[in-house]
Design a protein around this motif. Sequence first.
Motif, PDB file in Angstrom:
ATOM      1  N   SER A 198       0.815  -1.206   0.000  1.00  0.00           N
ATOM      2  CA  SER A 198       0.000   0.000   0.000  1.00  0.00           C
ATOM      3  C   SER A 198       0.853   1.263   0.000  1.00  0.00           C
ATOM      4  CB  SER A 198      -0.944   0.005   1.198  1.00  0.00           C
ATOM      5  OG  SER A 198      -0.221  -0.102   2.415  1.00  0.00           O
ATOM      6  N   HIS A 199       2.070   1.164   0.559  1.00  0.00           N
ATOM      7  CA  HIS A 199       2.932   2.344   0.572  1.00  0.00           C
ATOM      8  C   HIS A 199       3.334   2.756  -0.848  1.00  0.00           C
ATOM      9  CE1 HIS A 199       5.767  -1.009   0.348  1.00  0.00           C
ATOM     10  NE2 HIS A 199       6.638  -0.172  -0.168  1.00  0.00           N
ATOM     11  N   ILE A 200       3.432   1.792  -1.758  1.00  0.00           N
ATOM     12  CA  ILE A 200       3.811   2.114  -3.133  1.00  0.00           C
ATOM     13  C   ILE A 200       2.732   2.951  -3.802  1.00  0.00           C
ATOM     14  CG2 ILE A 200       4.277   1.112  -5.407  1.00  0.00           C
ATOM     15  CD1 ILE A 200       5.597  -1.236  -3.952  1.00  0.00           C
ATOM     16  N   GLU A 201       1.500   2.543  -3.634  1.00  0.00           N
ATOM     17  CA  GLU A 201       0.392   3.323  -4.184  1.00  0.00           C
ATOM     18  C   GLU A 201       0.375   4.728  -3.594  1.00  0.00           C
ATOM     19  OE1 GLU A 201      -4.522   3.265  -4.231  1.00  0.00           O
ATOM     20  OE2 GLU A 201      -3.395   1.503  -3.550  1.00  0.00           O
ATOM     21  N   ALA A 202       0.609   4.829  -2.289  1.00  0.00           N
ATOM     22  CA  ALA A 202       0.600   6.141  -1.638  1.00  0.00           C
ATOM     23  C   ALA A 202       1.722   7.027  -2.176  1.00  0.00           C
ATOM     24  CB  ALA A 202       0.730   5.965  -0.132  1.00  0.00           C
ATOM     25  N   ILE A 203       2.932   6.487  -2.271  1.00  0.00           N
ATOM     26  CA  ILE A 203       4.059   7.283  -2.753  1.00  0.00           C
ATOM     27  C   ILE A 203       3.822   7.741  -4.187  1.00  0.00           C
ATOM     28  CG2 ILE A 203       6.512   7.159  -3.371  1.00  0.00           C
ATOM     29  CD1 ILE A 203       6.816   5.269  -0.905  1.00  0.00           C
ATOM     30  N   ASN A 204       3.269   6.885  -4.999  1.00  0.00           N
ATOM     31  CA  ASN A 204       3.022   7.259  -6.393  1.00  0.00           C
ATOM     32  C   ASN A 204       1.955   8.337  -6.526  1.00  0.00           C
ATOM     33  OD1 ASN A 204       4.963   5.682  -7.683  1.00  0.00           O
ATOM     34  ND2 ASN A 204       3.651   3.860  -7.674  1.00  0.00           N
ATOM     35  N   GLN A 205       1.105   8.473  -5.531  1.00  0.00           N
ATOM     36  CA  GLN A 205       0.155   9.587  -5.526  1.00  0.00           C
ATOM     37  C   GLN A 205       0.779  10.865  -4.984  1.00  0.00           C
ATOM     38  OE1 GLN A 205      -4.088   8.577  -4.409  1.00  0.00           O
ATOM     39  NE2 GLN A 205      -3.147   6.623  -3.851  1.00  0.00           N
ATOM     40  N   ILE A 206       1.814  10.717  -4.172  1.00  0.00           N
ATOM     41  CA  ILE A 206       2.490  11.882  -3.598  1.00  0.00           C
ATOM     42  C   ILE A 206       3.480  12.492  -4.584  1.00  0.00           C
ATOM     43  CG2 ILE A 206       4.122  12.572  -1.793  1.00  0.00           C
ATOM     44  CD1 ILE A 206       2.748  10.483   0.020  1.00  0.00           C
TER      45      ILE A 206
END
Length: 289
Positions: free
Chosen positions: A78-86
């Motif tokens: 889930s952190h990957i999805e979050a970072i890619n949105q940031i």
Amino acid sequence: MQFTQFADFLKEGRDLLAKGPVALVFIEDDVEVDSTLRHHLDAGFKAVIAFAPDAFAMAPDVADQVHRVSFDRTRGDSHIEAINQIIPLAQNQWLYYCFNAEYLFYPFCETRNVAELLAFHAEERRSAMLSYVVDLYADDLDQFPDAVSLENALLDRTGYYALARLDPDNHNHPKERQLDFYGGLRWRYEEHIPAPRRKIDRIALFRAKEGLVLRDDHTFSDEEYNTYACPWHNNLTSAIVSFRTAKALKQNPGSTFDIETFKWHNSTPFEWHSRQLLDLGLMEPGQWF
């Protein structure tokens, strides 16, 4: 500042991403949350943002300094999805990401802050920095059953190696200036670690730019970001000392009963100092003296 939802952070937290470097810390459990956040606050990040479930408490001094985002998706990727949105919100700013019970070290970090580190790295026309995730583990699993102890932490002083990173789009020829790095607990207990998770390299420090995407193997869509050095000379690298693998091996029912101790003949106490990591070859100063 506190955000009750990740979506609120994406809408209202852009000012926090306007000046880097910014640390993104993903809190997976309640182990060493405060020490992790304090360590990265002390490193000199302009902002430290903690993505954490509401149930996890923080010490008052930490809560006053970090920006907290309510984030319940703390397992898996889930952190990957979050970072890619940031990334699109932090154009041209340096970002760093890690998890709780992980601590960033870089050459001379006792006397120089992370902004100085990245300013020098940028002057060398680099937009990303390779980090080695160095496993830490408690010396006594009977006393510390979760394998975490800051005061009694050990690491492997040898057993690290690198293999060529093959390019499936180019007849499996090795990629230029890219290697897959292995070692530590992921190597010693590889039978309990899925093959894609055994690498210890992570591009943890990087400059956000339009179209950049973090992939699930901790590499980026821009291949130059994944290189360990520029074509002219060696560059700086950093280390993230981490209890994360030790924790997982002791929490996992499939491995915990097979491991009575992580100690072996190549274990050595961690001194919590960059000099030890430099001496062991677990990070490089490059041209920074």
